[in-house]
Write a protein that holds these residues in place. Structure first.
Motif, PDB file in Angstrom:
ATOM      1  N   TRP A 113     -14.424 -13.865  -6.213  1.00 44.57           N
ATOM      2  CA  TRP A 113     -12.918 -14.057  -5.657  1.00 44.57           C
ATOM      3  C   TRP A 113     -12.010 -12.973  -6.293  1.00 44.57           C
ATOM      4  O   TRP A 113     -12.273 -12.195  -7.402  1.00 44.57           O
ATOM      5  CB  TRP A 113     -12.378 -15.390  -6.385  1.00 44.57           C
ATOM      6  N   ILE A 114     -11.198 -12.627  -5.364  1.00 41.05           N
ATOM      7  CA  ILE A 114     -10.147 -11.539  -5.957  1.00 41.05           C
ATOM      8  C   ILE A 114      -8.880 -12.480  -5.741  1.00 41.05           C
ATOM      9  O   ILE A 114      -8.482 -13.310  -4.893  1.00 41.05           O
ATOM     10  CB  ILE A 114     -10.053 -10.539  -4.779  1.00 41.05           C
ATOM     11  N   ALA A 115      -8.090 -12.169  -6.748  1.00 41.88           N
ATOM     12  CA  ALA A 115      -6.367 -12.765  -6.745  1.00 41.88           C
ATOM     13  C   ALA A 115      -5.677 -11.731  -6.696  1.00 41.88           C
ATOM     14  O   ALA A 115      -5.871 -10.619  -7.329  1.00 41.88           O
ATOM     15  CB  ALA A 115      -6.270 -13.676  -7.928  1.00 41.88           C
ATOM     16  N   SER A 116      -4.578 -11.926  -5.888  1.00 42.61           N
ATOM     17  CA  SER A 116      -3.414 -11.050  -6.042  1.00 42.61           C
ATOM     18  C   SER A 116      -2.262 -11.522  -5.993  1.00 42.61           C
ATOM     19  O   SER A 116      -2.070 -12.529  -5.547  1.00 42.61           O
ATOM     20  CB  SER A 116      -3.626  -9.881  -4.603  1.00 42.61           C
ATOM     21  N   VAL A 117      -1.144 -10.874  -6.774  1.00 35.35           N
ATOM     22  CA  VAL A 117       0.186 -11.514  -6.942  1.00 35.35           C
ATOM     23  C   VAL A 117       1.124 -10.661  -6.449  1.00 35.35           C
ATOM     24  O   VAL A 117       0.756  -9.314  -6.726  1.00 35.35           O
ATOM     25  CB  VAL A 117       0.404 -11.940  -8.309  1.00 35.35           C
ATOM     26  N   ALA A 118       2.175 -10.964  -6.008  1.00 38.13           N
ATOM     27  CA  ALA A 118       3.075 -10.111  -5.450  1.00 38.13           C
ATOM     28  C   ALA A 118       4.585 -10.591  -5.280  1.00 38.13           C
ATOM     29  O   ALA A 118       4.741 -11.674  -5.860  1.00 38.13           O
ATOM     30  CB  ALA A 118       2.838  -9.844  -3.950  1.00 38.13           C
ATOM     31  N   ASP A 119       5.725  -9.668  -5.063  1.00 40.34           N
ATOM     32  CA  ASP A 119       6.923 -10.283  -5.276  1.00 40.34           C
ATOM     33  C   ASP A 119       7.259 -11.214  -4.053  1.00 40.34           C
ATOM     34  O   ASP A 119       8.447 -11.378  -3.861  1.00 40.34           O
ATOM     35  CB  ASP A 119       8.064  -9.046  -5.273  1.00 40.34           C
ATOM     36  N   ASP A 120       6.517 -11.360  -3.018  1.00 39.58           N
ATOM     37  CA  ASP A 120       6.783 -12.727  -2.205  1.00 39.58           C
ATOM     38  C   ASP A 120       6.627 -13.899  -3.122  1.00 39.58           C
ATOM     39  O   ASP A 120       6.615 -14.825  -2.226  1.00 39.58           O
ATOM     40  CB  ASP A 120       5.819 -12.398  -0.885  1.00 39.58           C
ATOM     41  N   MET A 121       6.121 -13.773  -4.183  1.00 42.15           N
ATOM     42  CA  MET A 121       5.914 -14.727  -4.999  1.00 42.15           C
ATOM     43  C   MET A 121       4.987 -15.760  -4.741  1.00 42.15           C
ATOM     44  O   MET A 121       4.933 -17.113  -4.997  1.00 42.15           O
ATOM     45  CB  MET A 121       7.359 -15.649  -5.210  1.00 42.15           C
TER      46      MET A 121
END
Lengths: 331, 446
Positions: A113-121
């Protein structure tokens, strides 16, 4: 594993760009650093004369890199996730993954798995093999209590890959079941976000780093303590560790020598100590003694440190920094 | 030359009508009795409609319909994250540039709403002001010139209060909001040689002046009767006496009375929620909404200071917060003014003491930079959708259309129909609004 006695810089590789993220291939020892020019800068730092290779693929700062099997996955402020062959650099997939800046990209230890976090929350979990979106994890407010855009800074998988943690600008942390996408626990880490309602009327800080303990029971959160003059990164470095299931804080480390953000936390596999990298306009490397509940070592770095990887077998840390790639011996 | 009180400087041009005499009669314009009043200036009776046929007086009348709202971005907003982006350059930072409604003109992606409204605005990208110190830079950009030890110059607000205000007005001529404490002392609010009549009403907390409301212990009736008694005693005392200080005394009471009666002007909650939403829920938004209410009621100059932009560390996070807010507030203000038919009469200025360095420091910050930065002018008297000044590819220098503080001020004056070469007589010295030889930026004027 005894606490490290040595903690010093051994190599300084200058770059024109700001290096913001870094990952190391365990198989080859090669380093991949995401940079402010939208490129991946790849190098073997152990070589006698290290030579960098540059790969394009992003339209803005590259703030997350992760290795999943043969693939290198990078994310940036352009909101894209880019899959490429780590050996050749050939891009196999490029996705519009988030509507706003991607702040961090991590891979589960097994590379599934890859997880990504961003400012779209939103935290998005992806199948590392085919790029399929598996989960959208929504548990962070888009606005701060003062009505400004919030930011989702950090995420981390537990070592066994069953848990995924996220934390946002105001210090709201969520632990998720990585397989189902369900929220398991939430807790607050408010001491790393400074809202100045009087002198300057805006904010600074927010937790920037997360790391699960080797047993997965504790979650370390790194950032900066409260700031007086928010024009500068002048809060003391700050690390807090929580027994996340109960939301109880077990450790608190406040830097007594250095100021600035703790950008990267790395547990030693023994669970006995924790590395913290970051800084203000200068940098700092700290070793936290977890049993003794004290900062065991704290050393000054020449510039702000954005990200780091650590190879326990050699005691080598490779650090992405402002205009440099640094190598430290921590053993 | 007119012969006003010796301590009050007067316009040096003898060819002009007496402002006081003119305004004494033209007050009815604001009151709505437009056609019936006569003007005292001319030897022969003359209606206001006649006045419009006389170019000089028509200009004077038109000028007095004009208003200014200054959004003072205290601490130094980054031109690269607002109106002069350099995407893809080493100095450009992480934000992209987006196309605006003006063909060929891009601004930072942090301003998507302003990108759709840039046809109301002139962007000045070539400011080069030479002072990268907060105090010095702020004073320069408030006074439009370097200070002199022997003269205390009025700031922009005081000049415009004098030029655009009405002596008989019962609302203040110059209102300034500065709520943050950082940099407050730099944001000059001084009438200088114009005299305290043109000093600002300075609001440092919230949106409304403190102590404006009648004391709860005094009834409305008592309050009115006290005022009547004061007026009667004052009138009796002044009968047969000629004194400017007596007139000033009575005027001050009248203005305080006017202020107390207009306390709702400072109350943003009087607006429908849809209008409040246009400005947003932040203090800056609410103060800007109050500014619109004030200029609508006749206040000629309102400054809202939004502090503090001094992003030596984490420039991009700071600008993500503050530019997002500015984009919402500024676009809401322009929409509101346009919908009310006020934009043609209102000049909206965004200005800082300087910009920020193109170089990004190790804290991902930008430092002080006065060599090549940006400001904007929107609405009244402006050639809308224009851009003046070009900076080099990294934003380090102005390569075309360099502008100093004086030129920027001259442009503001001209946009409002005020001759920037006009002088005030201070003692024996005529002091022009801008330093001799200063030229406005014709390219951004309508």
């Amino acid at each position: 594993m005894a606490l490290p006695n040595e903690c010093k810089q051994t190599k300084d590789l200058s770059r024109k760009e700001i290096l913001l993220s870094v990952v190391r291939s365990p198989a080859t020892g090669r380093i991949y650093a995401g940079a402010s020019d939208g490129k991946i800068h790849s190098v073997d730092p152990a070589a006698e004369k290290p030579e960098f290779t540059e790969w394009e693929g992003h339209g803005s700062y590259v703030t997350g890199v992760a290795l999943a099997g043969p693939s290198l996955v990078s994310g940036g402020y352009d909101g894209r996730l880019v899959w490429r062959d780590a050996a050749s650099g050939t891009i196999s997939r490029s996705l519009e993954a988030h509507a706003r800046w991607i702040r961090k990209v991590v891979a589960s230890a097994d590379g599934r798995w890859i997880a990504s976090v961003a400012d779209d929350m939103v935290c998005r979990v992806w199948d590392a093999a085919d790029g399929k979106l598996l989960h959208e994890l929504r548990g962070h407010a888009e606005r701060t209590p003062q009505h400004f855009p919030s930011m989702l800074y950090a995420c981390a998988f537990s070592p066994d890959g069953t848990r995924l943690a996220t934390v946002d600008r105001v210090g709201h942390a969520v632990v998720w079941d990585a397989a189902t996408g369900k929220s398991l626990a939430t807790f607050e880490v408010p001491g790393m976000y400074t809202w100045d309602p009087k002198q300057r009327i805006h904010a600074i800080g927010g937790p920037r780093s997360l790391a699960f303990s080797p047993d997965g029971q504790s979650l370390a959160v790194g950032g900066m303590g409260q700031v007086g003059n928010i024009d500068h990164l002048e809060g003391k470095t700050r690390v807090e560790i929580f027994r996340w299931e109960k939301g109880e804080r077990s450790h608190e480390f406040v830097g007594d020598q250095f100021k600035g953000l703790v950008e990267r936390l790395i547990y030693h596999s023994s669970g006995e100590w924790l590395l913290a990298f970051g800084g203000d306009s200068g940098g700092s490397v700290q070793v936290m003694d977890l049993a003794g509940n004290r900062i065991h070592k704290q050393e000054k770095a020449s510039t702000h440190l954005h990200d780091a990887v650590y190879d326990e077998s050699t005691g080598t840390a490779v650090i992405a920094a402002h205009n440099r790639l640094l190598v430290w011996n921590i053993a | 030359m007119t012969t006003e009180h010796p301590s009050v400087p007067v316009e040096a041009s003898a060819a002009r009508p007496s402002r006081r005499g003119f305004l004494g009669s033209s007050a009815a314009v604001g009151a709505g009795a437009f056609a019936a009043k006569t003007l005292a200036f001319s030897a022969a009776p003359m209606t206001l409609l006649d006045a419009f046929r006389q170019p000089l007086l028509a200009d004077e009348l038109k000028r007095h319909d004009k208003r200014v709202i200054l959004l003072w971005l205290a601490g130094g907003a980054s031109q690269l994250e607002t109106f002069d982006p350099k995407p893809g350059r080493p100095t450009g930072g992480p934000f992209r540039a987006i196309q605006t409604r003006v063909p060929g003109v891009s601004i930072s992606e942090l301003m998507p709403k302003m990108a759709q409204r840039l046809h109301h605005t002139a962007v000045v990208r070539g400011l080069s002001t030479g002072n990268a110190d907060h105090g010095g830079g702020a004073r320069l950009m408030h006074l439009g010139r370097r200070e002199e030890p022997t003269v205390k110059f009025p700031d922009l607000g005081a000049i415009l209060a004098r030029e655009l205000g009405r002596p008989e007005s019962q609302v203040p001529d110059y209102v300034t909001f500065y709520t943050a404490t950082e940099g407050r002392g730099n944001a000059v609010g001084q009438a200088g040689f114009l005299g305290s009549r043109y000093s600002p009403m300075y609001l440092t907390t919230d949106t409304a002046p403190p102590n404006l409301r009648r004391l709860a212990s005094i009834t409305e009736n008592d309050h009115r009767e006290r005022g009547d008694l004061r007026r009667e005693l004052s009138d009796r005392f002044s009968t047969g006496r000629q004194s400017s200080s007596l007139a000033s005394h009575s005027e001050a009471f009248a203005r305080v009375g006017g202020l107390m009666a207009s306390d709702k002007l400072f109350d943003a909650s009087q607006e429908p929620q849809a209008i409040r939403d246009m400005y947003g829920p932040t203090l800056f938004g609410e103060q800007t909404l109050v500014a619109r209410r004030l200029i609508e009621a006749g206040v000629p100059f309102v400054k809202i200071s939004r502090a503090w932009w001094d992003s030596h560390g984490q420039n991009f996070e700071t600008h993500l917060e503050l530019v997002s807010e500015l984009d919402h507030v500024m676009s809401g203000l322009l929409d509101d003014l346009e919908q009310r038919g006020l934009l043609d009469h209102t000049l909206v200025v965004t200005l800082s003491e300087f910009g920020r360095t193109p170089q990004i420091n190790a804290s991902l910050g930008r430092d002080h930079f006065a060599n090549a930065w940006s400001a904007t002018l929107s609405g009244c008297g402006i050639r809308r959708g224009s851009v003046y000044g070009v900076t080099d590819e990294n934003g380090l220098n102005v390569v075309e259309g360099k502008v100093d503080a004086g030129q920027f001020f001259a442009t503001i004056f001209q946009a409002l129909g005020i001759d920037h070469e006009k002088s005030y007589q201070v003692g024996a010295r005529p002091i022009p609004l801008t330093n001799p030889g200063t030229k406005p930026i014709r390219e951004v004027l309508a």
